[in-house]
Design a protein around this motif. Structure first.
Motif, mmCIF file in Angstrom:
data_model
loop_
_atom_site.group_PDB
_atom_site.id
_atom_site.type_symbol
_atom_site.label_atom_id
_atom_site.label_comp_id
_atom_site.label_asym_id
_atom_site.label_seq_id
_atom_site.Cartn_x
_atom_site.Cartn_y
_atom_site.Cartn_z
ATOM 1 N N TYR A 23 0.837 -1.197 0.000
ATOM 2 C CA TYR A 23 0.000 0.000 0.000
ATOM 3 C C TYR A 23 0.876 1.254 0.000
ATOM 4 O O TYR A 23 1.925 1.275 0.630
ATOM 5 C CB TYR A 23 -0.850 0.065 1.280
ATOM 6 N N TYR A 47 0.369 5.378 1.036
ATOM 7 C CA TYR A 47 -0.476 6.365 1.687
ATOM 8 C C TYR A 47 0.225 7.712 1.658
ATOM 9 O O TYR A 47 1.455 7.793 1.576
ATOM 10 C CB TYR A 47 -0.734 6.004 3.158
ATOM 11 N N PHE A 58 -5.316 6.985 1.607
ATOM 12 C CA PHE A 58 -4.975 5.860 0.741
ATOM 13 C C PHE A 58 -4.684 6.342 -0.680
ATOM 14 O O PHE A 58 -5.435 7.155 -1.230
ATOM 15 C CB PHE A 58 -6.135 4.866 0.730
ATOM 16 N N TYR A 118 -2.902 0.408 -4.154
ATOM 17 C CA TYR A 118 -2.727 -0.899 -3.533
ATOM 18 C C TYR A 118 -2.329 -1.903 -4.600
ATOM 19 O O TYR A 118 -2.913 -1.934 -5.691
ATOM 20 C CB TYR A 118 -4.042 -1.316 -2.877
ATOM 21 N N ASP A 154 -5.096 -1.386 -7.443
ATOM 22 C CA ASP A 154 -6.238 -0.523 -7.131
ATOM 23 C C ASP A 154 -5.715 0.900 -7.042
ATOM 24 O O ASP A 154 -5.079 1.269 -6.057
ATOM 25 C CB ASP A 154 -6.865 -0.968 -5.812
ATOM 26 N N GLY A 192 -7.293 5.648 -5.164
ATOM 27 C CA GLY A 192 -6.946 6.732 -4.251
ATOM 28 C C GLY A 192 -6.001 7.774 -4.815
ATOM 29 O O GLY A 192 -5.748 8.795 -4.178
ATOM 30 N N LEU A 219 3.884 7.249 2.929
ATOM 31 C CA LEU A 219 4.125 6.020 3.677
ATOM 32 C C LEU A 219 3.792 4.804 2.828
ATOM 33 O O LEU A 219 2.789 4.788 2.111
ATOM 34 C CB LEU A 219 3.274 5.992 4.945
ATOM 35 N N HIS A 222 -3.741 -10.177 1.004
ATOM 36 C CA HIS A 222 -4.859 -9.260 1.090
ATOM 37 C C HIS A 222 -5.685 -9.485 2.346
ATOM 38 O O HIS A 222 -6.160 -8.550 2.965
ATOM 39 C CB HIS A 222 -5.751 -9.425 -0.145
ATOM 40 N N GLN A 227 -0.784 -4.551 8.756
ATOM 41 C CA GLN A 227 0.110 -3.907 7.814
ATOM 42 C C GLN A 227 1.372 -3.484 8.542
ATOM 43 O O GLN A 227 1.293 -2.973 9.657
ATOM 44 C CB GLN A 227 -0.529 -2.656 7.217
ATOM 45 N N PHE A 248 4.389 -0.876 8.337
ATOM 46 C CA PHE A 248 4.679 0.393 7.676
ATOM 47 C C PHE A 248 6.179 0.667 7.612
ATOM 48 O O PHE A 248 6.941 0.296 8.509
ATOM 49 C CB PHE A 248 4.009 1.543 8.426
ATOM 50 N N GLY A 249 6.580 1.352 6.561
ATOM 51 C CA GLY A 249 7.923 1.877 6.469
ATOM 52 C C GLY A 249 8.030 3.215 7.187
ATOM 53 O O GLY A 249 7.024 3.738 7.676
#
Lengths: 114, 115
Positions: free
Chosen positions: A33, A35, A45, A48, A56, A59, A91, A98, A103, A105-106
């Motif tokens: 993902y 963000y 968002f 994805y 997807d 966003g 991010l 899925h 999740q 995160f970095g």
């Protein structure tokens, strides 16, 4: 083990320039993902990726934004003709698949457009 | 309408006390998941706790518990025995089954633990 990594950690650019932000997900994670977090805001968002499926992109705020994921691993978010309102922390997060809830995160890339 | 609403921009709590961070959500999807994340000043998002819409019991993870009130569409985070290291931004998020790819995040609550 290595977590999600992102580079660069900080990027300052001039309005109108293109930028590329990189994300290395955790090895074996199929879901990825992107963000955007503007100052004092929650996460927005962007896009994805899941395995080899079509991403997807619902966003993405404009056609200046695009992203790709090569070989189901590393992802690059590209912002063309940057605008000052693009300034934010970007991010990246990955998860095992899925359906997996957590999740990872970095640390994010802080983008400043002058 | 906002999918996730966090009405407390900032909260203070005395060390060792419990604190509740509010979160309400809006969805017509019967199947959804609710999440809380912590974001310290370092910037990384840390997953804390998850609650599924069909879960009968409130989720708990160590000092974190989620007060899930489905009829009121609220998913408040309770932190017990606050520690100085709990000072951070806290975000509530939701994922719906119908729009399963997207996570909707609230604007966050800044928690400060006072020694």
């Amino acid at each position: 083990g290595a977590g999600v990594s992102q580079s660069p950690s900080n990027k300052v650019t001039e309005k109108g320039k293109d930028v590329e932000l990189r994300c290395d997900p955790i090895s074996g994670h199929t879901a990825l993902y992107w963000y955007r977090q503007s100052l004092g805001q929650g996460l927005e968002f962007l896009i994805y990726f899941q395995g080899n499926s079509a991403p997807d992109k619902s966003g993405l705020p404009s056609d200046r934004f695009s992203a790709e994921r090569t070989g189901g691993s590393v992802s690059t978010l590209t912002i063309q003709r940057t605008q000052q309102e693009d300034s934010a922390v970007y991010l990246c997060a990955s998860s095992q698949d899925h359906s997996y809830n957590e999740q990872f995160f970095g640390p994010g890339t802080r983008l400043t457009v002058l | 309408a906002q999918k996730i609403t966090q009405t407390q921009p900032g909260m203070f709590v005395q060390e060792k006390e419990a604190v509740t961070l509010d979160c309400t959500y809006d969805t017509s999807d019967p199947s959804y998941g609710l999440f809380w994340y912590k974001q310290p000043s370092s910037g990384e998002m840390i997953f804390l706790i998850y609650q599924g819409s069909y879960d009968q019991q409130n989720a708990t993870e160590g000092r974190y518990s989620l007060n899930f009130q489905k009829a009121r569409k609220s998913a408040n985070l309770v932190i017990s025995a606050s520690q100085l290291g709990d000072s951070a931004m806290y975000f509530c998020a939701m994922r719906e089954a119908n729009t399963g790819n997207q996570f909707y995040f609230g604007t966050g609550t800044s928690l400060t633990v006072i020694p």
